[in-house]
Every structure is written in structure tokens, then in C-alpha cells.
Design a protein around this motif. Sequence first.
Motif, short mmCIF file in Angstrom:
data_model
loop_
_atom_site.label_atom_id
_atom_site.label_comp_id
_atom_site.label_asym_id
_atom_site.label_seq_id
_atom_site.Cartn_x
_atom_site.Cartn_y
_atom_site.Cartn_z
N PRO A 167 0.83 -1.22 0.00
CA PRO A 167 0.00 0.00 0.00
C PRO A 167 0.86 1.26 0.00
CG PRO A 167 0.09 -0.95 2.18
CD PRO A 167 0.76 -1.93 1.26
N SER A 168 0.27 2.35 -0.43
CA SER A 168 0.98 3.63 -0.41
C SER A 168 1.24 4.04 1.04
CB SER A 168 0.16 4.70 -1.12
OG SER A 168 -0.03 4.38 -2.48
N THR A 169 2.40 4.64 1.27
CA THR A 169 2.75 5.09 2.61
C THR A 169 2.76 6.61 2.64
OG1 THR A 169 4.12 3.13 2.93
CG2 THR A 169 4.46 4.95 4.45
N LEU A 170 1.96 7.18 3.51
CA LEU A 170 1.87 8.63 3.62
C LEU A 170 2.98 9.16 4.52
CD1 LEU A 170 -2.00 8.98 4.12
CD2 LEU A 170 -0.70 9.08 1.97
N GLU A 171 3.20 10.45 4.47
CA GLU A 171 4.19 11.10 5.31
C GLU A 171 3.89 10.80 6.77
OE1 GLU A 171 7.64 13.23 5.91
OE2 GLU A 171 6.72 12.84 3.95
N GLY A 172 4.91 10.37 7.51
CA GLY A 172 4.70 10.07 8.92
C GLY A 172 4.22 8.65 9.19
N GLN A 173 4.04 7.86 8.14
CA GLN A 173 3.61 6.48 8.31
C GLN A 173 4.75 5.50 8.01
OE1 GLN A 173 0.23 6.06 5.63
NE2 GLN A 173 -1.21 6.31 7.34
N ILE A 174 4.65 4.34 8.61
CA ILE A 174 5.56 3.23 8.28
C ILE A 174 4.70 2.05 7.86
CG2 ILE A 174 7.21 1.55 9.19
CD1 ILE A 174 8.29 3.64 11.04
#
Length: 215
Positions: free
Chosen positions: A2-9
Amino acid sequence: MPSTLEGQITMEKTPSYFVTNSAPKRIHTMARDIKLIIVVRNPVTRAISDYTQTLSKRPEIPTFEVLAFKNRTLGLIDASWSALRIGIYALHLESWMQYFPLSQMHFVSGERLIVDPAGEMAKVQDFLGLKRIVTDKHFYFNKTKGFPCLKKPEDSSTPRCLGKTKGRTHPKIDPDVIRRLHKFYKPFNLMFYQMTGQNFQWEMEEGNSSPGSRI
């Protein structure tokens, strides 16, 4: 993935990656900066655990002792049997080190994860650059399973424990077979310790892979 957003792992787990020859190159091509977490345990206990899982699904298979040897009289261990081959960690790690530096790998002791889950999770969180949010208050030891369970201290919801396929008692294995397997794995274990810079002290457990052990 899945796509990872800023601040996510984004995390994904597949145990077979570590022992699949094509995996390191493919993962490096996809994300060369990825961080890798590898959970390892005493390879003798791991092999018995592997066999126990298979036995639960296929009770007609030969005994562990039969499968572990090409020729038991001569003491020739069958390293091609997947239950044993997987535990030659140094062999598999060599493939990964062709594509990733050790700084991108973190090795978790499966034994310490059971007796000190909070301590091992603290190291994992440090490795991932996270705050130490998961602590000892998030765990309690399930005596029936023989493993720690995860709980949310802020509420009274039912703790999450390992599924019914985990925690089976190991079958009784001939102590001489266990001794021979420890001897077989010792040079590979020492090589693995040297490669990772960590001493997992599996030699200290020799003779402890008893019928009471769990998977």
C-alpha cells in the motif's frame, strides 16, 4: 504494497522471504532503503516446531528422527530437508548481505521475545526510529500458550494472543538426535553470530529442546 503517507511506516511480514533466493534482489529493486526485521530462534527448536506444525496437518508423515537423517547409523544429517535447511541462518543471510548492509537489518531473538517481549520491542522501535510506545504494560504471559499476549492498557478489551495453531507441545525427540543436530548447527551458528555481531547463545540451550517445549 500500500501507499505510505508522510509520517507512516508500512510493515509486511512473510517468513519465507528470508530463505527465498530471489527475495533479496526483488526487494532491493522495489525499495533499496527498506528496513528488514528478522526473527530467529535456536535452529534445533525451530526445526522441531516446523515438524510439529506439519505433523498436525499430516499425521501420517515419518517421525522427526527419520526425516532428519540421510543415514542415521553414519550420522549423516539431511540438510536438504526444509525444516533443517531453514535453520542454517548464515547461508540465507549471505544472500541478503549482497544487497543490504547490516545497518538496515535488525535481528530479534525469538527466545528473548518470549521472556522479555517489551525489551525486544524497545529495540525494534529504536531500529525503526519510533518512540518507545509499546512497553511492558502492553504484555502479559499466557501460561496455557507459553507465550506473551498483547493487550491495550488503556482499555479492558480481550488481549490478543497467538492463534490455536501456536503453542502446541513438541513431540518427544530422541535426545541423541537433538545432540547431533546441535553439533551440526554449531559452526553455522557461530558464523551467524560473527556475521550479525550478536551472540544468541543457542549452544547454552543444548539438551533443552524437551517435550515440554512449545512452538
